[in-house]
Design an enzyme around this catalytic site. Structure first.
Site, PDB file in Angstrom:
ATOM      1  N   ASP A 232     -11.282  45.820 -34.846  1.00 39.70           N
ATOM      2  CA  ASP A 232     -10.932  47.133 -35.804  1.00 39.70           C
ATOM      3  C   ASP A 232     -11.237  48.355 -34.779  1.00 39.70           C
ATOM      4  OD1 ASP A 232     -10.723  48.306 -38.394  1.00 39.70           O
ATOM      5  OD2 ASP A 232     -12.634  48.768 -38.027  1.00 39.70           O
TER       6      ASP A 232
ATOM      7  N   GLU B  67      -4.641  46.248 -35.231  1.00 39.47           N
ATOM      8  CA  GLU B  67      -4.026  46.736 -36.459  1.00 39.47           C
ATOM      9  C   GLU B  67      -3.038  48.128 -36.296  1.00 39.47           C
ATOM     10  OE1 GLU B  67      -6.883  48.888 -38.980  1.00 39.47           O
ATOM     11  OE2 GLU B  67      -8.199  49.347 -37.301  1.00 39.47           O
TER      12      GLU B  67
ATOM     13  N   CYS C 202     -13.605  36.079 -49.922  1.00 34.68           N
ATOM     14  CA  CYS C 202     -12.755  35.481 -50.960  1.00 34.68           C
ATOM     15  C   CYS C 202     -11.148  36.240 -51.084  1.00 34.68           C
ATOM     16  CB  CYS C 202     -13.401  35.872 -52.279  1.00 34.68           C
ATOM     17  SG  CYS C 202     -13.578  37.695 -52.799  1.00 34.68           S
TER      18      CYS C 202
ATOM     19  N   CYS D 282     -11.908  41.749 -49.100  1.00 38.52           N
ATOM     20  CA  CYS D 282     -13.110  40.878 -48.648  1.00 38.52           C
ATOM     21  C   CYS D 282     -12.640  39.821 -47.859  1.00 38.52           C
ATOM     22  CB  CYS D 282     -13.719  40.309 -50.000  1.00 38.52           C
ATOM     23  SG  CYS D 282     -14.853  39.084 -49.576  1.00 38.52           S
TER      24      CYS D 282
ATOM     25  N   CYS E  14     -18.823  43.103 -51.848  1.00 39.03           N
ATOM     26  CA  CYS E  14     -17.762  42.422 -52.558  1.00 39.03           C
ATOM     27  C   CYS E  14     -18.271  42.519 -54.126  1.00 39.03           C
ATOM     28  CB  CYS E  14     -17.206  40.985 -52.260  1.00 39.03           C
ATOM     29  SG  CYS E  14     -15.701  40.437 -53.041  1.00 39.03           S
TER      30      CYS E  14
ATOM     31  N   ASP F  95     -16.943  47.513 -40.681  1.00 41.00           N
ATOM     32  CA  ASP F  95     -15.878  47.447 -39.531  1.00 41.00           C
ATOM     33  C   ASP F  95     -15.880  45.978 -39.263  1.00 41.00           C
ATOM     34  OD1 ASP F  95     -15.616  50.032 -39.279  1.00 41.00           O
ATOM     35  OD2 ASP F  95     -17.367  50.278 -37.849  1.00 41.00           O
TER      36      ASP F  95
END
Length: 391
Positions: A182, A266, A321, A318, A337, A347
């Protein structure tokens, strides 16, 4: 260096004449002149005129290459308009200025020679002492001499190399190790294990020296020798920043490629972020160069590099989940979350999501070479394992 300066000037004049001829043809509604016609008119015939007689003092193939560079610039421009060229849209070719911070000339094989004593002999320029950074793997086809803003000269050769996909310097790291990264500004990169790559901020550290050099240059009279000296000192300060950043990027990308078999990034909109109030920090981080170096070194070392979709909400999702939060302001540095008890650094959570999304993208990719080699060689693109067993 006087012969080199004259060669730079002649190549610039021929290039500008080629651009002017193209523009005149466009304004008159005529077809664009071909490269051969331009070379005959702007070089061969121009040498016989009193106004352009000094073109005979430089190497002929170098002037021909200036016309070819103009042709390539127009080809890239038209391909960009038609959508045949990948990347940002190219602008219409412009005239070159003698004040451009970067000057280049290119010689074909008949215009240069590498001597046994290591010197570079350029046509109608002479022998030049070269500090070689590496040995050439084969006989060079062309050489491009580049002059930078801080009056440094570089020679770039075009050579043929074998079809080698593995670099002997980048050794295999054994078991398959993956890393999701990231990217950011406060911290340059954070992986899914929480390891951080600090942002060195080379431009920010050199701001005081750059400001002082800029003030000194602004106080000098335009056109004076003192202003030229001050401009050179300022250019050298900028070159030091660029060299330090480039060296650091090479070290970090080489380390990542050595330690990992697969790297997931990314897709950042760097050009868009560079138009915000954080433009200076974005340019200083140099995410684009970081990604480009990773792509080149992964391809050379046989590693896998997967770029996750730009619109994937890695920060707000998250990693445990999969629940996506509605908003995540920048000052909220810890991800909590709402559906599960996960509490994780912002991060690190994004890096875990990038790793998971990159793995999924890699499994869905087609082709025999989308995964690191495991002993078997892919033959058919998109063949499922069950189908391969049935065969």
């Amino acid at each position: 260096m006087q012969a080199l300066a004259q060669s730079f000037g002649c190549a610039r004049v021929v290039y500008n004449d080629a651009v002017a001829a193209r523009r005149a043809a466009w304004l008159a509604g005529e077809e664009y002149p071909t490269s051969g016609a331009l070379q005959k008119r702007l070089i061969t015939e121009a040498k016989r005129t009193p106004e352009r007689a000094w073109l005979a003092n430089v190497q002929h193939s170098m002037l021909q290459q200036a016309v070819r560079d103009c042709d390539m610039a127009y080809k890239n421009f038209f391909d960009s308009l038609a959508g045949r060229r990948v990347g940002r849209r190219m602008g219409v070719p412009r005239f070159k200025s003698r004040r451009d911070k970067r000057q280049t000339i290119r010689f074909q094989a008949n215009g240069f020679r590498i001597l046994d004593n290591g010197r570079l002999r350029l046509g109608k320029i002479g022998d030049i002492k070269v500090a070689w950074s590496r040995n050439l793997p084969s006989v060079p086809k062309t050489v491009t001499v580049i002059k930078t803003a801080d009056d440094r000269y570089f020679a770039s050769f075009v050579v043929e190399v074998g079809d080698e996909t593995a670099d002997p310097v980048l050794d295999e790291c054994g078991n398959e190790i993956e890393a999701g990264l990231d990217l950011g500004l406060s911290v340059f990169a954070v992986d899914d294990q929480g390891r951080r790559i600090e942002n060195p901020r080379f431009l920010r550290q050199a701001e005081r020296k750059l400001k002082r050099a800029q003030r000194q240059m602004s106080r000098k009279q335009k056109g004076s020798n003192n202003r030229a000296k001050a401009r050179q000192r300022l250019a050298r300060q900028h070159a030091k920043v660029a060299d330090a950043r480039s060296d650091w990027l090479h070290q970090e990308t080489t380390r990542l490629v050595r330690e990992n078999q697969a790297i997931y990034l990314e897709d950042l909109a760097v050009s868009g972020l560079a138009r915000t109030r954080l433009a200076g920090s974005v340019h200083d981080a140099s995410w684009g160069s970081f990604r480009k170096l990773l792509e080149e070194k992964c391809a050379r070392a046989g590693r896998a590099l997967v770029v996750v979709d730009r619109w994937f909400p890695s920060t707000k999702t998250c990693s445990a989940c999969g629940h996506a939060k509605g908003a995540m302001p920048l000052d909220e540095r810890v991800f909590r979350c709402e559906k599960c008890p996960l509490v994780l650094d912002r991060d690190v959570n994004a890096a875990c999501n990038i790793l998971a999304a990159g793995r999924a993208e890699r499994l869905n990719a087609c082709g025999p070479d989308v995964r690191p080699p495991t002993g078997a060689v892919g033959v058919e693109a998109g063949t499922q394992r069950s189908a391969a067993k049935a065969q």
